[in-house]
Enzyme design. Structure first.
Site, PDB file in Angstrom:
ATOM      1  N   ARG A   1       0.821  -1.206   0.000  1.00  0.00           N
ATOM      2  CA  ARG A   1       0.000   0.000   0.000  1.00  0.00           C
ATOM      3  C   ARG A   1       0.859   1.262   0.000  1.00  0.00           C
ATOM      4  O   ARG A   1       0.373   2.346  -0.323  1.00  0.00           O
ATOM      5  CB  ARG A   1      -0.941  -0.020   1.210  1.00  0.00           C
ATOM      6  CG  ARG A   1      -2.064   0.975   1.110  1.00  0.00           C
ATOM      7  CD  ARG A   1      -3.224   0.671   2.019  1.00  0.00           C
ATOM      8  NE  ARG A   1      -2.833   0.436   3.397  1.00  0.00           N
ATOM      9  CZ  ARG A   1      -3.701   0.227   4.380  1.00  0.00           C
ATOM     10  NH1 ARG A   1      -4.993   0.202   4.123  1.00  0.00           N
ATOM     11  NH2 ARG A   1      -3.292   0.024   5.611  1.00  0.00           N
TER      12      ARG A   1
ATOM     13  N   VAL B   1     -10.097   2.115  -3.662  1.00  0.00           N
ATOM     14  CA  VAL B   1      -9.553   0.767  -3.513  1.00  0.00           C
ATOM     15  C   VAL B   1      -8.506   0.692  -2.397  1.00  0.00           C
ATOM     16  O   VAL B   1      -8.023   1.711  -1.906  1.00  0.00           O
ATOM     17  CB  VAL B   1      -8.949   0.278  -4.846  1.00  0.00           C
ATOM     18  CG1 VAL B   1     -10.010   0.238  -5.920  1.00  0.00           C
ATOM     19  CG2 VAL B   1      -7.798   1.184  -5.291  1.00  0.00           C
ATOM     20  N   GLU B   2      -8.163  -0.535  -2.014  1.00  0.00           N
ATOM     21  CA  GLU B   2      -7.198  -0.825  -0.940  1.00  0.00           C
ATOM     22  C   GLU B   2      -7.560  -0.102   0.358  1.00  0.00           C
ATOM     23  O   GLU B   2      -6.696   0.442   1.050  1.00  0.00           O
ATOM     24  CB  GLU B   2      -5.773  -0.486  -1.378  1.00  0.00           C
ATOM     25  CG  GLU B   2      -5.225  -1.438  -2.434  1.00  0.00           C
ATOM     26  CD  GLU B   2      -3.733  -1.260  -2.684  1.00  0.00           C
ATOM     27  OE1 GLU B   2      -3.080  -0.549  -1.909  1.00  0.00           O
ATOM     28  OE2 GLU B   2      -3.235  -1.846  -3.657  1.00  0.00           O
ATOM     29  N   GLY B   3      -8.840  -0.099   0.693  1.00  0.00           N
ATOM     30  CA  GLY B   3      -9.302   0.587   1.894  1.00  0.00           C
ATOM     31  C   GLY B   3      -9.822   1.960   1.542  1.00  0.00           C
ATOM     32  O   GLY B   3      -9.035   2.864   1.240  1.00  0.00           O
TER      33      GLY B   3
END
Length: 815
Positions: free
Chosen positions: A378, A500-502
């Site tokens: 991330r 995306v990704e949280g």
């Protein structure tokens, strides 16, 4: 001596001792000596002196550990245990994932700058630089974003072939398996460069090199799994995807309802112990074209074929695409950006237990595996893509605003435009600093879990601001989509990075501070571990040490906050003597204020702080602003402190530290205990709000650096695709920008010697050039030079138009 003066001197001495964070025993002894001297020389009332001695006796008593455990820390521990919420295994694994780096220093109130200064600058190896200059450059030349997004809704076959054959999907795979084994910094730079050219392609390249099968296999796979899959992934024979998110569990990934039940079944004609999988996933990048699927699911063993546990927990397995029962191939269409993304379903999919990544021994270890690797991935994928897009936007907007005129003046000279360009430039510098320095920390062995959340949120949000600003400056040029539009697709994909990704709202409100407060605080996790220690005696001793360390820490930060705020941090000694020294000092000042505010909030609100999301989000913003300002200063150091870049550094630091001040101010305004809010305000802002956003004069200096050719503009544009060729708008814009000054002088001569005197009557520039040459105002060569510049500018500023049928997706349109 006057009692007032001596009392004031005593208080100053005690504040100095507290400010310097003296230990309890040393403080008690020193305070005793000071009080004895005070009593000898002061004519203060006897009762006052007796009260001071009584307080000192209490202080000395706190050094008797058995006594303080019995009277203070012991009873407090009993209450603390009752209030301490239970922690699930997934929460525990999330907290333990990764490492504490510079984020931990900012929680101390006294960051150790030497730690950051000693970190080596990120560097590209010869192989990595050659890859950027060779295959990456060639890839960017091959990409035609209009063809990809409008005509094909996919990358062309030759691009897919180029990506797989040149190892773009193998940047994180070790060389012994055929991969490139690039550093995190090189990986980041490659993504940034591709993102400056095509967001569809950069998203496609990012996923196999982020959290997915290759990374999970490398860190957790069995040797048999590594030897089978990693070489095939490196050669591009396998295309991976990773399926985590589903319709019923998005950001709350730990609650996935997808199941894998241990049972016996038939696989390849033989009966084996395996898993019957049922799942529904969506938003899975590369799913439509993937040949191997990484799958996260919850594993159950109801018949106890593996042991006593029924709910084994989240597990990760690797499934071939053609496994019976898998439904795959349909596509989502995220905001008209056609990177391959789609759903995957599975009904009664049976696979052997050996398909678990790491084998049966890793059953139930999936969440730990995911959060450990997410702390790295991330930090790289989304921040790099966002930074690459921002670099392209600044490079283009600075040049466009210089060559585009209104009222016979470049639009860059309008103060409002100038301010917007300065904001774009300052934010992009901060984004690039955070990206590069944090990638360097990863290469140094860190796995910065909290900074990964900061970068995911703040770099993508800054990217959104830059994209909006670029659109505002370009006006109609930006909104008319077509082959000549170089902004629209980056603008369109911006919310994808936010989501995306949280999701960013969740990341800001729950993760940055929620995880950081426990993970990075020097005492909170120690107190929690002590309270949960099954050995009650050892736990009591550990808790006592942590509690009194925490108390001293809070008091010291309160005094440090007060003193540094009152003196504007000028007294603080930092390892920098140049023009950036005040920013080091102010980061320290805000670090102490932040640490003090955090302790007051956690002490008074406890677990309720988790529900007060706006308060915790603001504290997270303060932490993030300090972190990113630190990255700006380190990035400036890493680049050799070029003096011409100083306006950028000052703008970025001022913006970030002003943000920290305003978020602390908002935190205090909304703190529920108004008395404590007033006390905190006195200690944090004794002189009021003294920090200001970047001034217009500074914004002017920043804008000037990117609306004309300069070394600063080149450094900021490094790793963007700016090569001059007919198909690259960034190269064409730079070409026109380089010619702009000379052309402007020729235009001025036409106006002064021709238009104002009446010798030239044409209204358009080509007509004026012809009349100027005829009148002898310009030579033939000068006329040709100015006409060539005008053609280049008009080619850039033109927008596309279409016959109705050409707007149908898949049509050829007009190049």
């Amino acid at each position: 001596m006057s009692g007032v003066i001596t009392t004031l001197l005593l208080l100053i001495a005690l504040v100095v001792l507290t400010y310097r964070r003296m230990g309890l025993l040393a403080f008690s002894i020193t305070a005793g000596v000071l009080l004895a001297v005070y009593c000898v020389f002061s004519d203060a009332p006897l009762l006052w002196k007796e009260l001071l001695w009584a307080g000192l006796i209490v202080l000395w008593g706190l050094n008797l550990k058995p006594l303080r455990r019995a009277l203070i820390s012991g009873p407090f521990l009993n209450s603390y245990r009752r209030l301490l919420p239970s922690m699930s295994q997934t929460e525990k694994e999330a907290l333990e994932a990764g490492t504490v780096w510079w984020d931990g220093e900012l929680f101390t109130g006294r960051p150790a700058w030497d730690k950051l200064k000693r970190a080596p600058p990120p560097q590209l190896s010869a192989q990595e630089q050659a890859f950027l200059d060779g295959p990456c450059e060639e890839l960017c030349h091959m990409l035609d974003d209009w063809d990809i997004t409008h005509r094909r809704a996919d990358l062309p076959p030759e691009v897919w072939q180029f990506l797989t054959s040149h190892g773009f999907f193998a940047m994180i795979i070790p060389k012994k398996y055929g991969g490139l084994e690039f550093s995190a910094y090189a990986h980041s730079c490659v993504l940034a460069k591709i993102a400056s050219r095509s967001t569809t392609c950069s998203s496609t390249v990012a996923v196999p090199n982020s959290l997915g099968p290759a990374e999970l296999l490398h860190h957790y796979g069995t040797e048999e799994q590594k030897n089978h899959y990693l070489p095939r992934l490196a050669r591009g024979e396998e295309i991976p995807c990773f399926a985590l998110t589903g319709p019923r569990a998005g950001s709350d990934a730990a609650s996935i309802p997808d199941t894998g039940v241990v049972c016996r079944g038939t696989y390849d004609g033989r009966e084996v112990l395996g898993l019957k999988l049922n799942f529904s996933k969506r938003y899975i990048t590369l799913a439509p074209v993937a040949t191997v699927v990484g799958l996260a699911f919850r594993m159950f063993d109801p018949d106890h074929l593996l042991g006593e546990r029924t709910d084994i927990g989240i597990t990760v397995a690797l499934l071939p695409r053609n496994t019976p029962g898998i439904s795959i191939g349909r596509r989502h269409f995220p905001l008209n950006i056609p990177f391959q993304n789609g759903p995957i379903q599975g009904h009664d999919v049976f696979v052997p237990l050996d398909f678990i990544i790491g084998g049966p021994a890793n059953a139930g270890q999936g969440w730990r595996m995911l959060v450990e690797q997410l702390s790295v991935g991330r930090c790289i994928s989304l921040p790099s893509n966002a930074t690459g897009g921002a670099k392209a936007a600044v490079w283009a907007t600075g040049a466009y605003a210089r060559i585009r005129k209104q009222f016979n003046v470049p639009v860059a000279r309008f103060e409002g435009i100038e301010w917007v360009i300065a904001r774009m430039t300052g934010l992009t510098y901060a984004m690039d600093a955070a990206r590069s320095v944090t990638a360097g920390a990863i290469d140094g062995g860190e796995k910065p879990s909290v900074p990964s959340a900061m970068l995911k949120y703040h770099v993508t949000e800054m990217g959104r601001i830059v994209a909006n600003d670029a659109m505002d400056v370009h006006g109609g040029k930006g909104i008319c989509i077509g082959p000549h539009n170089y902004l629209a697709r980056t603008y369109q994909i911006t919310p994808v990075a936010i989501t995306v990704e949280g999701a960013n709202i969740l990341t800001r409100n729950l993760i940055i501070f929620g995880q950081g407060a426990i993970r990075c605080h020097p005492f909170v996790l120690k107190e929690m571990d002590a309270a949960r220690n099954p050995d009650r005696g050892a736990g009591r001793k550990q808790f006592d040490a942590a509690l009194f360390g925490h108390i001293g820490f809070t008091i010291s930060n309160a005094m440090r906050s007060l003193v540094m705020a009152a003196t504007l941090a000028h007294i603080r000694n930092v390892p920098e003597r140049g023009p950036t020294r005040p920013y080091y000092q102010h980061i320290e000042r805000f670090s102490a204020s932040f640490a003090f505010a955090v302790d007051v909030a956690m002490l008074t609100l406890g677990g309720y702080l988790k529900k007060k999301e706006n308060l915790s989000a603001r504290l997270g913003d303060v932490l993030s602003a300090m972190y990113m300002a630190s990255m700006v200063l380190k990035h400036y150091d890493n680049q050799g402190q070029p003096p011409e870049d100083l306006p950028l550094v000052e703008w970025a630091c001022r913006h970030l530290l002003y943000t920290a001040q305003e978020q602390l101010h908002a935190f205090l305004r909304n703190f529920p205990n108004r008395f404590l809010a007033a006390v905190m305000r006195l200690l944090i802002f004794p002189r009021g709000l003294t920090y200001f956003a970047p001034a217009d004069r500074l914004s002017h200096k920043v804008a000037e650096l990117v609306i004309a050719p300069s070394a600063t503009r080149d450094r900021l544009g490094r790793f963007a695709y700016t090569t001059l060729n007919a198909g690259n708008p960034l190269g064409l814009l730079q070409e026109a920008l380089v010619l702009a000054d000379a052309a402007e002088q020729l235009e001025k001569r036409i106006r002064d010697q021709g238009v104002k005197t009446g010798r030239i009557t044409a209204l358009d520039l080509p007509g004026r050039i012809g009349q100027a040459v005829t009148a002898g105002i310009l030579t033939e060569a000068q006329g040709a030079q100015l006409a060539d510049f005008d053609r280049k500018v008009m080619n850039i500023v033109q927008v596309d138009d279409f016959a109705p049928g050409e707007l149908v997706p898949g049509s050829q349109g007009r190049a």
